[in-house]
Design a protein around this motif. Structure first.
Motif, PDB file in Angstrom:
ATOM      1  N   HIS A 154       0.849  -1.187   0.000  1.00 30.96           N
ATOM      2  CA  HIS A 154       0.000   0.000   0.000  1.00 30.96           C
ATOM      3  C   HIS A 154       0.889   1.242   0.000  1.00 30.96           C
ATOM      4  CE1 HIS A 154      -3.545  -2.460   0.907  1.00 30.96           C
ATOM      5  NE2 HIS A 154      -2.786  -3.078   1.801  1.00 30.96           N
ATOM      6  N   CYS A 155       0.581   2.181  -0.917  1.00 29.11           N
ATOM      7  CA  CYS A 155       1.343   3.428  -1.019  1.00 29.11           C
ATOM      8  C   CYS A 155       0.514   4.556  -0.402  1.00 29.11           C
ATOM      9  CB  CYS A 155       1.663   3.745  -2.477  1.00 29.11           C
ATOM     10  SG  CYS A 155       2.758   5.176  -2.681  1.00 29.11           S
ATOM     11  N   PRO A 163      -2.910  13.637  -6.281  1.00 22.93           N
ATOM     12  CA  PRO A 163      -1.766  12.757  -6.542  1.00 22.93           C
ATOM     13  C   PRO A 163      -2.116  11.613  -7.494  1.00 22.93           C
ATOM     14  CG  PRO A 163      -2.747  12.210  -4.437  1.00 22.93           C
ATOM     15  CD  PRO A 163      -3.516  13.403  -4.961  1.00 22.93           C
ATOM     16  N   SER A 164      -1.135  11.195  -8.276  1.00 18.45           N
ATOM     17  CA  SER A 164      -1.264  10.000  -9.124  1.00 18.45           C
ATOM     18  C   SER A 164      -0.145   9.036  -8.751  1.00 18.45           C
ATOM     19  CB  SER A 164      -1.191  10.366 -10.607  1.00 18.45           C
ATOM     20  OG  SER A 164       0.076  10.914 -10.927  1.00 18.45           O
ATOM     21  N   PHE A 165      -0.438   7.722  -8.810  1.00 21.16           N
ATOM     22  CA  PHE A 165       0.475   6.707  -8.292  1.00 21.16           C
ATOM     23  C   PHE A 165       0.967   5.796  -9.421  1.00 21.16           C
ATOM     24  CE2 PHE A 165      -2.303   8.093  -4.961  1.00 21.16           C
ATOM     25  CZ  PHE A 165      -1.525   8.133  -3.815  1.00 21.16           C
ATOM     26  N   THR A 166       2.258   5.488  -9.373  1.00 16.27           N
ATOM     27  CA  THR A 166       2.873   4.555 -10.325  1.00 16.27           C
ATOM     28  C   THR A 166       3.759   3.585  -9.550  1.00 16.27           C
ATOM     29  OG1 THR A 166       2.924   6.266 -12.045  1.00 16.27           O
ATOM     30  CG2 THR A 166       4.302   4.328 -12.392  1.00 16.27           C
ATOM     31  N   GLY A 179       2.344  -8.140 -10.927  1.00 15.91           N
ATOM     32  CA  GLY A 179       1.201  -8.021 -10.048  1.00 15.91           C
ATOM     33  C   GLY A 179       0.109  -7.148 -10.642  1.00 15.91           C
ATOM     34  N   HIS A 180      -0.917  -6.889  -9.828  1.00 11.96           N
ATOM     35  CA  HIS A 180      -2.078  -6.109 -10.253  1.00 11.96           C
ATOM     36  C   HIS A 180      -2.175  -4.844  -9.419  1.00 11.96           C
ATOM     37  CE1 HIS A 180      -6.129  -5.033 -11.450  1.00 11.96           C
ATOM     38  NE2 HIS A 180      -6.500  -5.030 -10.176  1.00 11.96           N
ATOM     39  N   VAL A 181      -2.317  -3.689 -10.082  1.00 13.47           N
ATOM     40  CA  VAL A 181      -2.442  -2.395  -9.415  1.00 13.47           C
ATOM     41  C   VAL A 181      -3.922  -2.047  -9.275  1.00 13.47           C
ATOM     42  CG1 VAL A 181      -1.839   0.059  -9.501  1.00 13.47           C
ATOM     43  CG2 VAL A 181      -0.228  -1.654 -10.378  1.00 13.47           C
ATOM     44  N   SER A 182      -4.306  -1.520  -8.119  1.00 12.89           N
ATOM     45  CA  SER A 182      -5.696  -1.146  -7.876  1.00 12.89           C
ATOM     46  C   SER A 182      -6.113   0.009  -8.766  1.00 12.89           C
ATOM     47  CB  SER A 182      -5.897  -0.772  -6.410  1.00 12.89           C
ATOM     48  OG  SER A 182      -5.101   0.364  -6.079  1.00 12.89           O
ATOM     49  N   ALA A 183      -7.427   0.246  -8.851  1.00 11.44           N
ATOM     50  CA  ALA A 183      -7.959   1.283  -9.735  1.00 11.44           C
ATOM     51  C   ALA A 183      -7.420   2.663  -9.391  1.00 11.44           C
ATOM     52  CB  ALA A 183      -9.482   1.278  -9.687  1.00 11.44           C
ATOM     53  N   ASP A 184      -7.265   2.968  -8.094  1.00 10.93           N
ATOM     54  CA  ASP A 184      -6.750   4.283  -7.705  1.00 10.93           C
ATOM     55  C   ASP A 184      -5.232   4.333  -7.666  1.00 10.93           C
ATOM     56  OD1 ASP A 184      -6.252   2.731  -5.518  1.00 10.93           O
ATOM     57  OD2 ASP A 184      -7.361   3.959  -4.092  1.00 10.93           O
ATOM     58  N   GLY A 185      -4.576   3.207  -7.930  1.00 12.01           N
ATOM     59  CA  GLY A 185      -3.126   3.173  -8.011  1.00 12.01           C
ATOM     60  C   GLY A 185      -2.405   3.069  -6.691  1.00 12.01           C
ATOM     61  N   VAL A 202       4.820   8.929  -6.580  1.00 11.54           N
ATOM     62  CA  VAL A 202       3.616   9.772  -6.497  1.00 11.54           C
ATOM     63  C   VAL A 202       3.919  11.106  -7.173  1.00 11.54           C
ATOM     64  CG1 VAL A 202       1.855  10.752  -5.003  1.00 11.54           C
ATOM     65  CG2 VAL A 202       3.052   8.667  -4.314  1.00 11.54           C
ATOM     66  N   ARG A 203       3.028  11.508  -8.089  1.00 11.64           N
ATOM     67  CA  ARG A 203       3.237  12.734  -8.862  1.00 11.64           C
ATOM     68  C   ARG A 203       2.010  13.639  -8.810  1.00 11.64           C
ATOM     69  NH1 ARG A 203       5.557   8.753 -12.189  1.00 11.64           N
ATOM     70  NH2 ARG A 203       7.737   9.139 -12.797  1.00 11.64           N
ATOM     71  N   ASN A 204       2.255  14.946  -8.944  1.00 13.74           N
ATOM     72  CA  ASN A 204       1.233  15.913  -9.344  1.00 13.74           C
ATOM     73  C   ASN A 204       1.943  17.007 -10.121  1.00 13.74           C
ATOM     74  OD1 ASN A 204       2.400  17.620  -7.446  1.00 13.74           O
ATOM     75  ND2 ASN A 204       0.655  17.642  -6.070  1.00 13.74           N
ATOM     76  N   LYS A 205       1.254  18.084 -10.469  1.00 10.84           N
ATOM     77  CA  LYS A 205       1.861  19.065 -11.370  1.00 10.84           C
ATOM     78  C   LYS A 205       2.972  19.894 -10.728  1.00 10.84           C
ATOM     79  CE  LYS A 205      -1.786  22.567 -10.717  1.00 10.84           C
ATOM     80  NZ  LYS A 205      -2.847  23.328 -11.438  1.00 10.84           N
ATOM     81  N   LEU A 206       3.223  19.710  -9.433  1.00  6.88           N
ATOM     82  CA  LEU A 206       4.314  20.413  -8.768  1.00  6.88           C
ATOM     83  C   LEU A 206       5.556  19.550  -8.592  1.00  6.88           C
ATOM     84  CD1 LEU A 206       2.505  22.523  -6.007  1.00  6.88           C
ATOM     85  CD2 LEU A 206       3.292  23.234  -8.264  1.00  6.88           C
ATOM     86  N   GLY A 207       5.493  18.273  -8.960  1.00  2.00           N
ATOM     87  CA  GLY A 207       6.675  17.421  -8.831  1.00  2.00           C
ATOM     88  C   GLY A 207       6.308  16.008  -8.445  1.00  2.00           C
ATOM     89  N   HIS A 208       7.300  15.271  -7.918  1.00  2.00           N
ATOM     90  CA  HIS A 208       7.061  13.884  -7.540  1.00  2.00           C
ATOM     91  C   HIS A 208       7.937  13.498  -6.346  1.00  2.00           C
ATOM     92  CE1 HIS A 208      10.678  13.440 -10.035  1.00  2.00           C
ATOM     93  NE2 HIS A 208      10.922  12.359  -9.306  1.00  2.00           N
ATOM     94  N   SER A 209       7.543  12.402  -5.701  1.00  2.00           N
ATOM     95  CA  SER A 209       8.299  11.825  -4.603  1.00  2.00           C
ATOM     96  C   SER A 209       8.073  10.321  -4.632  1.00  2.00           C
ATOM     97  CB  SER A 209       7.851  12.417  -3.263  1.00  2.00           C
ATOM     98  OG  SER A 209       8.663  11.921  -2.204  1.00  2.00           O
TER      99      SER A 209
END
Length: 269
Positions: A154-155, A163-166, A179-185, A202-209
């Motif tokens: 879990h992230c 946020p968007s998750f990869t 493996g399988h990633v959940s719908a919300d990532g 984890v990313r958004n338009k201000l950067g990532h971590s």
């Protein structure tokens, strides 16, 4: 009565009736709303723009538009701007389109809160609409929790906006084999061997971590690979030894044959 006057009279009658209904129902014909009811997120330093949608009947007019802000922490309400009279002198706040649009330059955290626009028509009827405004925040404090018994990761992220998750496995984007990633990532269910390095970005338009979970080393795979390599080397050595033996044997038989052919001839001499 002339025929061309009849439609005009009917239109006038309907308008009068609608105005009477609106007056009886305290200005129900005046409506104010925002096209998108969701919260507005603004990057610090950029401009905040709020635009209200106002509907009026034919013949009605707006006499005043007031913009107010209620702070989330204290709940204290203050007037931001009024049209057509009151606008702050610092130049940060402006109203456009007869007061329907509010613009604040150089958004700061203190500008956040619940904004209320109140429209008053010529009859004194008032209608209001609200919009929540917050600062757009960068992603922070990414972490990965694991349920080893179920092979699930879990992230989590602290407070970043949108946020968007990869997921990455050994620095490569996760595929169905891993493996399988959940719908919300946010979650990864590992279907393959639970070993190696799993990274959540984890990313958004201000950067990532990102954060990485290190499982047990994939020893079984490494051992299998090593065993295959050792087997191939042994096989090559065996083949080389067999070829060397065959060549030596062929050379030895040829040498003995020449000796047997020359010895009787030498005795006769």
């Amino acid at each position: 009565m002339r025929r061309d006057m009849k439609p005009r009279l009917q239109t006038f009658t309907r308008t009068v009736l609608l105005l009477q209904v609106c007056w009886l129902w305290s200005g129900q014909c005046l409506s104010v709303h925002f096209s998108n009811p969701q919260s507005v997120y603004v990057v610090k330093g950029q401009d905040l723009i709020l635009q209200a949608q106002i509907k009026l009947l034919e013949g009605e007019r707006v006499s005043k538009v007031t913009w107010e802000r209620s702070a989330k922490t204290s709940g204290k309400s203050s007037t931001v701007a009024e049209f057509p009279h009151r606008v702050p002198s610092d130049g940060r706040v402006t109203v456009e389109q007869q007061g329907y649009t509010l613009k604040i330059r150089g958004y700061q955290a203190s500008d956040g809160g619940v904004y209320t626009v109140t429209v008053t028509d010529q009859s004194g009827h008032r209608r209001s609409a609200q919009r929540n405004v917050e600062e757009y925040l960068a992603v922070n404090h990414v972490s990965v929790m694991v349920n080893v018994s179920h092979s699930v990761l879990h992230c989590m992220e602290a407070w970043g906006t949108d946020p968007s998750f990869t997921w990455l496995y050994e620095k490569v984007v996760v595929t169905g084999k891993v493996g399988h990633v959940s719908a919300d990532g946010t979650s990864l269910v590992v279907s393959g061997t639970f070993c190696g390095h799993f990274t959540c970005v984890v990313r958004n338009k201000l950067g990532h971590s990102s954060a990485t979970y290190t499982a047990e080393p994939c020893e079984s795979t490494n051992r299998s690979t090593s065993a295959v390599i050792v087997f191939l080397l042994l096989l090559l050595a065996l083949v080389a030894a067999s070829l060397a033996f065959l060549l030596w044997r062929r050379h030895w038989h040829g040498h003995n044959r020449r000796q047997r052919l020359t010895e009787p001839y030498e005795e006769d001499l």
